[in-house]
Enzyme design. Sequence first.
Site, mmCIF file in Angstrom:
data_model
loop_
_atom_site.group_PDB
_atom_site.id
_atom_site.type_symbol
_atom_site.label_atom_id
_atom_site.label_comp_id
_atom_site.label_asym_id
_atom_site.label_seq_id
_atom_site.Cartn_x
_atom_site.Cartn_y
_atom_site.Cartn_z
ATOM 1 C CG HIS A 32 -1.969 -1.021 1.214
ATOM 2 N ND1 HIS A 32 -1.866 -2.226 1.859
ATOM 3 C CD2 HIS A 32 -3.169 -1.042 0.600
ATOM 4 C CE1 HIS A 32 -2.950 -2.930 1.635
ATOM 5 N NE2 HIS A 32 -3.757 -2.241 0.865
ATOM 6 C CB ALA A 33 1.316 3.898 1.552
#
Lengths: 136, 85
Positions: free
Chosen positions: B15-16
């Site tokens: 993620h991110a």
Amino acid sequence: MGLTAVPDPVFSQLMVGPGTAIDPRREPGEAVAPIDGTIVKLHPHAFVVVGDDGRGVLVHLGIDTVQLKGEGFTLLAAEGDRVEAGRPVVAWDPAAVEAGGRSPVCPVVALDAAAGAVTAVAEGGVDVGDPLFQWS
Amino acid sequence: MGERKVTVTSEVGLHARPAATFVQTAAKAAFDVTVAKAGGKPVNAKSILSVLALDVRQNESIVIEAEGEGADELLDRLAEIASAP
């Protein structure tokens, strides 16, 4: 406030995509669905809604808030739910996030959008239901 | 068809930043690149929407596949990004 002002290069350098960011009122509130569609991913600190045309919008509640592991966030919808724009998805308190030393700023990102596909980005104060940007 | 199987060790999963870097790198390829959870359905590795929806968590294994000129180098690079702590 625009993505470039977000205190996280992943967003400010548009690595996730173009869009904008909301500097929320410092009071308990609800993050709402940005578009009509289906919630394909729902975390306490972030969610993605995909419209019937297949385009997805990410709403991220605060910066580095994944570290809170859901504390202070209440889910008001479920993954797979169909939602209309404006429907509350997560309840949270930006003031509490800020008191914990994190930015409560909320990036709203057009996923897989080409640079330049997002225009008419709102400036100044916005209320629930106001258009944030145009994704052509 | 080249493939790499790696375990995601980043605390935030894929993620991110890891997800954004992964997708940006995959998107440079002229050929198709897919990513799947072990035993799962492959999705387009060039789509941040697909990768975020795949929702790979810390300590989960993924399989990255690609075929084409330079696929091995790209797969090495993607495996490195995905497995970085």
